[in-house]
Design a protein around this motif. Structure first.
Motif, PDB file in Angstrom:
ATOM      1  N   LYS A  42       0.850  -1.194   0.000  1.00  0.00           N
ATOM      2  CA  LYS A  42       0.000   0.000   0.000  1.00  0.00           C
ATOM      3  C   LYS A  42       0.884   1.242   0.000  1.00  0.00           C
ATOM      4  CE  LYS A  42      -3.778  -2.262   2.468  1.00  0.00           C
ATOM      5  NZ  LYS A  42      -4.646  -2.247   3.674  1.00  0.00           N
ATOM      6  N   TYR A  43       0.677   2.114  -0.979  1.00  0.00           N
ATOM      7  CA  TYR A  43       1.481   3.320  -1.117  1.00  0.00           C
ATOM      8  C   TYR A  43       0.766   4.500  -0.481  1.00  0.00           C
ATOM      9  CZ  TYR A  43       4.199   7.090  -3.250  1.00  0.00           C
ATOM     10  OH  TYR A  43       4.986   8.193  -3.446  1.00  0.00           O
ATOM     11  N   ASP A  57       8.680   5.961  -6.690  1.00  0.00           N
ATOM     12  CA  ASP A  57       7.490   6.782  -6.516  1.00  0.00           C
ATOM     13  C   ASP A  57       6.240   5.949  -6.779  1.00  0.00           C
ATOM     14  OD1 ASP A  57       7.666   6.380  -9.195  1.00  0.00           O
ATOM     15  OD2 ASP A  57       8.091   8.466  -9.714  1.00  0.00           O
ATOM     16  N   GLN A  58       5.119   6.621  -6.866  1.00  0.00           N
ATOM     17  CA  GLN A  58       3.849   5.906  -7.014  1.00  0.00           C
ATOM     18  C   GLN A  58       3.762   5.161  -8.339  1.00  0.00           C
ATOM     19  OE1 GLN A  58       0.512   8.421  -6.323  1.00  0.00           O
ATOM     20  NE2 GLN A  58      -0.997   6.764  -6.332  1.00  0.00           N
ATOM     21  N   ASP A  59       4.469   5.632  -9.364  1.00  0.00           N
ATOM     22  CA  ASP A  59       4.384   5.013 -10.676  1.00  0.00           C
ATOM     23  C   ASP A  59       5.038   3.636 -10.701  1.00  0.00           C
ATOM     24  OD1 ASP A  59       3.045   7.221 -11.576  1.00  0.00           O
ATOM     25  OD2 ASP A  59       4.877   8.240 -12.267  1.00  0.00           O
ATOM     26  N   ASN A  60       6.191   3.515 -10.066  1.00  0.00           N
ATOM     27  CA  ASN A  60       6.885   2.222 -10.076  1.00  0.00           C
ATOM     28  C   ASN A  60       6.818   1.516  -8.721  1.00  0.00           C
ATOM     29  OD1 ASN A  60       8.529   3.862  -8.592  1.00  0.00           O
ATOM     30  ND2 ASN A  60      10.312   3.708  -9.943  1.00  0.00           N
ATOM     31  N   PHE A  61       5.845   1.918  -7.886  1.00  0.00           N
ATOM     32  CA  PHE A  61       5.753   1.326  -6.545  1.00  0.00           C
ATOM     33  C   PHE A  61       5.326  -0.146  -6.623  1.00  0.00           C
ATOM     34  CE2 PHE A  61       3.309   0.388  -2.659  1.00  0.00           C
ATOM     35  CZ  PHE A  61       4.309   0.593  -1.716  1.00  0.00           C
ATOM     36  N   LEU A  62       4.367  -0.467  -7.491  1.00  0.00           N
ATOM     37  CA  LEU A  62       3.905  -1.848  -7.587  1.00  0.00           C
ATOM     38  C   LEU A  62       5.020  -2.782  -8.036  1.00  0.00           C
ATOM     39  CD1 LEU A  62       0.350  -1.383  -9.145  1.00  0.00           C
ATOM     40  CD2 LEU A  62       0.958  -1.856  -6.770  1.00  0.00           C
ATOM     41  N   PHE A  63       5.834  -2.319  -8.975  1.00  0.00           N
ATOM     42  CA  PHE A  63       6.985  -3.126  -9.384  1.00  0.00           C
ATOM     43  C   PHE A  63       7.944  -3.329  -8.212  1.00  0.00           C
ATOM     44  CE2 PHE A  63      11.400  -3.251 -10.786  1.00  0.00           C
ATOM     45  CZ  PHE A  63      11.386  -4.365 -11.613  1.00  0.00           C
ATOM     46  N   ALA A  64       8.146  -2.263  -7.416  1.00  0.00           N
ATOM     47  CA  ALA A  64       9.034  -2.373  -6.258  1.00  0.00           C
ATOM     48  C   ALA A  64       8.490  -3.367  -5.229  1.00  0.00           C
ATOM     49  CB  ALA A  64       9.232  -0.998  -5.622  1.00  0.00           C
TER      50      ALA A  64
END
Length: 736
Positions: A42-43, A57-64
């Motif tokens: 959860k970001y 950041d929020q754009d690549n958070f799911l990949f992280a």
């Protein structure tokens, strides 16, 4: 390796460096918060500012998050477990709840990975603070996510690499009670005792099977292989009785009417490893109420699984012996229940008669074992169909004559009697229209029946016998077991009680009363004063619930009758006592009460359940009335439940329209408060004029007096704003 992976690796390395020697509270709190958001997926922009320094950041958070779970999460958990010491925990920030953030990193992440890390940590030798901390976290994890752990494994594809973790997950789930109790001994939490933990795990297995059933209904793929291996491990660990005692009753109710449930259970049992098969199948056969249930679980597996065939047709019938007749009935009934397995029943009958009539076996086995073989033969005869009797008559009667000769020549009367009864049952079953075989005289020389003869000993052999309990039991086994249905025990108990009570003759009652009076006259204790027990309170091992959620959970746990009785009796008062909390869970609580059944014949159950539902409808009328109105036309409700819905809506509407009704909703006053205010207004005068008027009225003489009307108390009609919710949902589909 791309930049995102490198940035994440740099962040994890810096986080571990910060946590290895905590100094700055703000920095530690920020690090723990970022790790928690990566673990939970959860970001939050406000709490993930530190990640922005590493271009996450929020754009690549799911990949992280995916990369963190795959390559870093286990290392972070192991690092934190190694730091579980009193000194290191004391360095965590207290104002920012550093310990709470640390615990959430374990609880909010992928539960299967956390289970493996914590399971390995409690295997270390010695007792320490780290061990106790890991066990506490493990208890929280299992209480919250044990169902998620099982369901995640059921959704894995066949080639998924996470399947390699199955042996460790199964080992930890099945052996946690033994591991924890071996470490903590008397300090072990009650949750880790087998009598608490194993039923809890079995309930999670049942819920996962229910989800598999729902997925199949939607034509979606799913697997029960993990559940098969887990059940096999639990059975071999020593929890097979608790396992089936918890799983079998709810599953049986589905198997009678749902073909998808039969398919799920057959696939579930067929995938159990061969090394665990005996530990799972034997208690299933022992506890199944009917041989048809065994057939629902096993299907045609006996045709393809050689170990299962050997277990059912040889080991459980020829090698072992049991006191219960239900075991051979369930095995042989299962073999006869399908046209594809019927030939195995006939094959088993041939084998049983050969072993039963072998003179060497007869001499070297105990009477209990031989009696078990005799019962198995009689049970086989009960399941033989009429179309096979003519063929079997010619095949089995020659074997019967040889076997009968061995029994009649035995020196033990019990063995001779078994041979006679089995011969009578077999001949009467295979040749019902032929000559009736009766043993009621002494026989000398040859014994002849149906064209077959057997030479007996040269001396007389007494063949007349008296029927005892064992022989009665044998003859009763000729009757095929009947399907008891889902409510067998509930239906049979009242009938027995009614029969016993109805058959008591007046003369017997009078005789008992006379004897009682004589005993009382001879042994009287008139000089002893009895104790005053009028104010005694019935004691139970369960405390009366104080909160609504505890009351609702107590009603859900229907395997504890005293707890259910305590909760159903206090439900109404708790709803009126805590109206704000009742509004939050009104619909959920109403659903529990609507589906609640009186499985233990409790006194006042229906009345208490009705009052509790009415109380919920009065406290949260809009939500409860809408829910009940929709459920009235839903499927899978019987007439009694639909009548309950109408009765609850009617009673709640009357209470809401009654000004003096005992309703607490929001800031409204209860009836006790209104009565108290009216009484105070009547007893406390407002002015001196009222005092004077009362004195004049007391000294005035009247010859006639009109009827005085009681002062009415004005109150808001609470039914008017919600009347539509009680009416229109019921009328929505009335014409359809």
């Amino acid at each position: 390796m791309d930049d995102n992976c490198l940035n994440l690796r740099r962040f994890v390395r810096q986080s571990l460096n910060v946590l290895s020697q905590p100094r700055n509270d703000a920095e530690v709190t920020s690090t723990l918060t970022c790790l928690l958001h990566l673990a939970s997926g959860k970001y939050h922009k406000q709490y993930c500012q530190q990640l922005a320094h590493f271009d996450i950041d929020q754009d690549n958070f799911l990949f992280a998050v995916v990369e963190f779970h795959k390559n870093h999460y286990v290392n972070v958990l192991e690092f934190l477990v190694d730091r579980f010491t009193v000194e290191w925990m004391s360095l965590l920030p207290k104002r920012e709840n550093g310990v709470k953030l640390l615990n959430q990193i374990f609880i909010k992440g992928p539960p299967d990975l956390v289970l493996i890390v914590l399971g390995q940590s409690i295997s270390d030798p010695g007792v320490s603070y780290r061990l106790n901390k890991c066990i506490d976290l493990l208890e929280q994890l299992l209480l919250l996510h044990i169902e998620d752990i099982l369901w995640n494994q059921c959704q894995l594809l066949r080639d998924d690499p996470l399947r390699q973790l199955w042996p460790d997950i199964i080992k930890f789930l099945a052996t946690i009670p033994d591991r924890v109790t071996a470490k903590q001994e008397k300090e072990t939490s009650l949750f880790f005792y087998p009598i608490q933990y194993v039923p809890y795990l079995c309930q999670a297995i049942y819920k996962c099977l229910q989800k598999v059933h729902d997925r199949i209904q939607l034509d979606q793929s799913c697997s029960v292989e993990f559940l098969s291996q887990l059940v096999g491990k639990l059975a071999t660990t020593g929890y097979k009785e608790i396992l089936w005692g918890t799983l079998l009753p709810p599953i049986e109710n589905h198997l009678y009417s749902d073909a998808i449930w039969c398919r799920v259970c057959e696939r579930w049992i067929s995938q159990i490893p061969d090394r665990c098969l005996e530990s799972v199948i034997v208690p299933l056969i022992e506890q199944a109420s009917w041989y048809g249930i065994v057939g629902k679980f096993l299907g045609d597996s006996v045709l393809n699984n050689q170990k299962l065939r050997f277990l059912l047709m040889n080991k459980l019938l020829l090698v072992r012996h049991y006191q219960q007749s239900k075991i051979p009935q369930n095995i042989l009934g299962y073999l006869s229940n399908s046209p594809r397995t019927k030939h195995l029943l006939i094959q088993t009958l041939h084998t049983l008669i050969e072993v039963w009539g072998d003179s060497s076996v007869l001499k070297h086995t105990s009477y209990e074992k031989h009696f078990y073989l005799s019962r198995a033969i009689i049970v086989c005869l009960a399941f033989i169909e009429d179309t096979d009797k003519a063929r079997l008559k010619n095949e089995l009667l020659p074997k019967l004559m040889t076997a009968l000769q061995c029994h009649l020549e035995s020196a033990l009367p019990k063995i001779r009697h078994l041979g006679m009864v089995v011969a009578e049952c077999l001949t009467s079953t295979l040749d019902p229209d032929g000559e009736e075989l009766k043993f009621n005289a002494d026989i000398l020389g040859f014994f002849t029946f149906g064209g077959c003869s057997a030479q007996l000993a040269s001396t007389k052999v007494a063949t007349k016998y008296d029927t005892d309990e064992d022989l009665k039991q044998l003859k009763q086994l000729l009757i095929k077991p009947v399907n008891p249905g889902t409510s067998y025990t509930e239906r049979e108990l009242p009938e027995k009680l009614g029969t016993d009570q109805g058959n008591s003759a007046p003369e017997q009652v009078a005789g008992i009363n006379t004897e009682t009076k004589e005993i009382e006259e001879l042994d009287s204790d008139d000089d002893l004063e009895p104790y005053d027990m009028s104010e005694d309170v019935k004691m139970t091992k369960f405390k009366t619930p104080v909160y609504l959620r505890d009351c609702m959970e107590g009603l859900i746990s229907s395997d504890e009758p005293e707890r259910v009785e305590t909760c159903i009796q206090t439900a109404e008062s708790l709803v009126y006592k805590h109206p704000a909390n009742a509004i939050e869970i009104a619909v959920e609580f109403t659903k529990v009460l609507l589906h609640l059944q009186d499985n233990y014949a409790m006194q006042g159950f229906s009345s208490s359940r009705h009052k509790a539902m009415v109380a919920l409808a009065c406290v949260a009328p809009q939500m409860v009335a809408e829910y009940l109105g929709k459920e009235f036309y839903a499927r899978n409700y019987n007439i009694r439940q639909r009548i309950d819905i109408l009765e609850v809506l009617s009673a709640a509407a009357q209470k809401l329209t009654n000004p003096s009704g005992n309703i607490v909703s929001g800031t409204s006053k209860s009836s006790e408060m209104l009565i108290h205010e009216v009484t105070r207004e009547k007893t406390e005068p407002d002015s001196w004029r009222e005092i004077v008027d009362k004195r004049i009225e007391a000294k005035t003489r009247r010859f006639s007096k009109g009827r005085l009307a009681a002062a009415s108390v004005e109150s808001e009609n609470k039914f008017a704003p919600v009347a539509g919710y009680f009416f229109f949902p019921l009328l929505q589909v009335f014409d359809r």
